[in-house]
Design a protein around this motif. Structure first.
Motif, PDB file in Angstrom:
ATOM      1  N   LEU A 110       0.828  -1.201   0.000  1.00 19.58           N
ATOM      2  CA  LEU A 110       0.000   0.000   0.000  1.00 19.58           C
ATOM      3  C   LEU A 110       0.869   1.260   0.000  1.00 19.58           C
ATOM      4  O   LEU A 110       0.606   2.208  -0.739  1.00 19.58           O
ATOM      5  N   ARG A 111       1.923   1.257   0.797  1.00 24.90           N
ATOM      6  CA  ARG A 111       2.840   2.409   0.808  1.00 24.90           C
ATOM      7  C   ARG A 111       3.457   2.614  -0.575  1.00 24.90           C
ATOM      8  O   ARG A 111       3.568   3.734  -1.058  1.00 24.90           O
ATOM      9  N   ARG A 112       3.840   1.537  -1.216  1.00 21.54           N
ATOM     10  CA  ARG A 112       4.435   1.634  -2.551  1.00 21.54           C
ATOM     11  C   ARG A 112       3.399   2.128  -3.562  1.00 21.54           C
ATOM     12  O   ARG A 112       3.693   2.968  -4.401  1.00 21.54           O
ATOM     13  N   ALA A 113       2.187   1.627  -3.476  1.00 19.65           N
ATOM     14  CA  ALA A 113       1.126   2.042  -4.399  1.00 19.65           C
ATOM     15  C   ALA A 113       0.796   3.520  -4.241  1.00 19.65           C
ATOM     16  O   ALA A 113       0.410   4.184  -5.207  1.00 19.65           O
ATOM     17  N   SER A 114       0.972   4.046  -3.041  1.00 22.34           N
ATOM     18  CA  SER A 114       0.686   5.464  -2.793  1.00 22.34           C
ATOM     19  C   SER A 114       1.527   6.382  -3.672  1.00 22.34           C
ATOM     20  O   SER A 114       1.108   7.489  -4.003  1.00 22.34           O
ATOM     21  N   SER A 115       2.688   5.918  -4.082  1.00 18.82           N
ATOM     22  CA  SER A 115       3.561   6.747  -4.922  1.00 18.82           C
ATOM     23  C   SER A 115       2.961   6.983  -6.309  1.00 18.82           C
ATOM     24  O   SER A 115       3.388   7.890  -7.024  1.00 18.82           O
ATOM     25  N   PHE A 116       1.957   6.201  -6.693  1.00 21.45           N
ATOM     26  CA  PHE A 116       1.294   6.383  -7.984  1.00 21.45           C
ATOM     27  C   PHE A 116       0.277   7.526  -7.959  1.00 21.45           C
ATOM     28  O   PHE A 116      -0.340   7.828  -8.974  1.00 21.45           O
ATOM     29  N   PHE A 117       0.094   8.139  -6.798  1.00 18.28           N
ATOM     30  CA  PHE A 117      -0.910   9.179  -6.652  1.00 18.28           C
ATOM     31  C   PHE A 117      -0.317  10.469  -6.073  1.00 18.28           C
ATOM     32  O   PHE A 117      -0.728  10.915  -5.005  1.00 18.28           O
ATOM     33  N   PRO A 118       0.629  11.078  -6.794  1.00 16.06           N
ATOM     34  CA  PRO A 118       1.159  12.367  -6.323  1.00 16.06           C
ATOM     35  C   PRO A 118       0.098  13.451  -6.489  1.00 16.06           C
ATOM     36  O   PRO A 118      -0.869  13.285  -7.243  1.00 16.06           O
ATOM     37  N   LYS A 119       0.272  14.550  -5.801  1.00 17.27           N
ATOM     38  CA  LYS A 119      -0.740  15.619  -5.858  1.00 17.27           C
ATOM     39  C   LYS A 119      -0.952  16.119  -7.282  1.00 17.27           C
ATOM     40  O   LYS A 119      -2.058  16.534  -7.634  1.00 17.27           O
ATOM     41  N   GLU A 120       0.061  16.038  -8.132  1.00 19.14           N
ATOM     42  CA  GLU A 120      -0.071  16.490  -9.517  1.00 19.14           C
ATOM     43  C   GLU A 120      -1.043  15.618 -10.314  1.00 19.14           C
ATOM     44  O   GLU A 120      -1.527  16.024 -11.354  1.00 19.14           O
ATOM     45  N   ARG A 121      -1.321  14.441  -9.822  1.00 17.33           N
ATOM     46  CA  ARG A 121      -2.202  13.518 -10.537  1.00 17.33           C
ATOM     47  C   ARG A 121      -3.661  13.605 -10.056  1.00 17.33           C
ATOM     48  O   ARG A 121      -4.547  12.978 -10.622  1.00 17.33           O
ATOM     49  N   ARG A 122      -3.903  14.396  -9.014  1.00 19.10           N
ATOM     50  CA  ARG A 122      -5.245  14.447  -8.412  1.00 19.10           C
ATOM     51  C   ARG A 122      -6.303  14.900  -9.415  1.00 19.10           C
ATOM     52  O   ARG A 122      -7.346  14.268  -9.555  1.00 19.10           O
ATOM     53  N   GLU A 123      -6.088  15.997 -10.134  1.00 18.22           N
ATOM     54  CA  GLU A 123      -7.105  16.508 -11.071  1.00 18.22           C
ATOM     55  C   GLU A 123      -7.413  15.489 -12.166  1.00 18.22           C
ATOM     56  O   GLU A 123      -8.578  15.274 -12.506  1.00 18.22           O
ATOM     57  N   PHE A 124      -6.385  14.872 -12.707  1.00 18.98           N
ATOM     58  CA  PHE A 124      -6.599  13.829 -13.713  1.00 18.98           C
ATOM     59  C   PHE A 124      -7.405  12.677 -13.109  1.00 18.98           C
ATOM     60  O   PHE A 124      -8.332  12.151 -13.737  1.00 18.98           O
ATOM     61  N   SER A 125      -7.063  12.281 -11.891  1.00 18.00           N
ATOM     62  CA  SER A 125      -7.744  11.168 -11.232  1.00 18.00           C
ATOM     63  C   SER A 125      -9.210  11.480 -10.979  1.00 18.00           C
ATOM     64  O   SER A 125     -10.066  10.591 -11.090  1.00 18.00           O
ATOM     65  N   ILE A 126      -9.519  12.722 -10.645  1.00 12.64           N
ATOM     66  CA  ILE A 126     -10.909  13.132 -10.434  1.00 12.64           C
ATOM     67  C   ILE A 126     -11.692  12.984 -11.742  1.00 12.64           C
ATOM     68  O   ILE A 126     -12.789  12.418 -11.765  1.00 12.64           O
ATOM     69  N   ARG A 127     -11.109  13.474 -12.835  1.00 13.12           N
ATOM     70  CA  ARG A 127     -11.785  13.370 -14.135  1.00 13.12           C
ATOM     71  C   ARG A 127     -11.930  11.908 -14.566  1.00 13.12           C
ATOM     72  O   ARG A 127     -12.980  11.481 -15.052  1.00 13.12           O
ATOM     73  N   ARG A 128     -10.874  11.123 -14.386  1.00 12.91           N
ATOM     74  CA  ARG A 128     -10.901   9.716 -14.774  1.00 12.91           C
ATOM     75  C   ARG A 128     -11.965   8.962 -13.986  1.00 12.91           C
ATOM     76  O   ARG A 128     -12.730   8.165 -14.548  1.00 12.91           O
ATOM     77  N   ALA A 129     -12.032   9.195 -12.681  1.00  6.44           N
ATOM     78  CA  ALA A 129     -13.016   8.512 -11.843  1.00  6.44           C
ATOM     79  C   ALA A 129     -14.436   8.845 -12.284  1.00  6.44           C
ATOM     80  O   ALA A 129     -15.312   7.974 -12.288  1.00  6.44           O
TER      81      ALA A 129
END
Length: 131
Positions: free
Chosen positions: A18-37
């Motif tokens: 889980l700690r390692r997977a967290s690195s796939f979600f930096p703050k720069e990816r939040r907006e993209f992730s919101i749109r993708r979701a």
């Protein structure tokens, strides 16, 4: 999971993943992730595909934890729990107004899960009140 020390429990191994997977979600990816979701949620075929990917990941995590000498049922419980924490963390991370780092959310939600599954000590128990 390889970062978890030898002799780690199933949940400690899953927490390492889980700690390692967290690195796939930096703050720069939040907006993209919101749109993708939003797109995935609005499209049943994409939502189903996402669920299938998570199921495949659960199988892989279970096998990796089991390969560390953990009984299969325990490995599966840890893997599924890890993915539940990942999913809840992601949902919270993409909520409007959320500013916490994904890693911090994941650690907090893992702690919530552990607390929810840890029986209270006899001194922590409060008598149930009648309805």
């Amino acid at each position: 999971m390889a970062e978890a020390p030898e002799g780690s429990t199933a949940l400690e191994i899953a927490a390492s993943a889980l700690r390692r997977a967290s690195s796939f979600f930096p703050k720069e990816r939040r907006e993209f992730s919101i749109r993708r979701a939003a797109v995935v949620t609005a499209n049943p075929a994409l939502h189903e595909r996402e669920l299938l990917k998570m199921a495949g990941l659960a199988v892989s995590l279970t096998a990796a934890i089991h390969d560390r000498g953990i009984p299969h049922a325990t490995a599966r419980l840890a893997a599924e729990s890890c993915l539940t924490v990942l999913g809840v963390s992601f949902e919270r991370w993409i909520q409007e107004g959320e500013t916490a780092a994904f890693h911090d959310l994941a650690i907090a939600i893992l702690a919530e899960l552990v607390a929810a599954l840890t029986p209270p000590s006899s001194s922590d128990r409060r008598p149930r009140q009648a309805d």
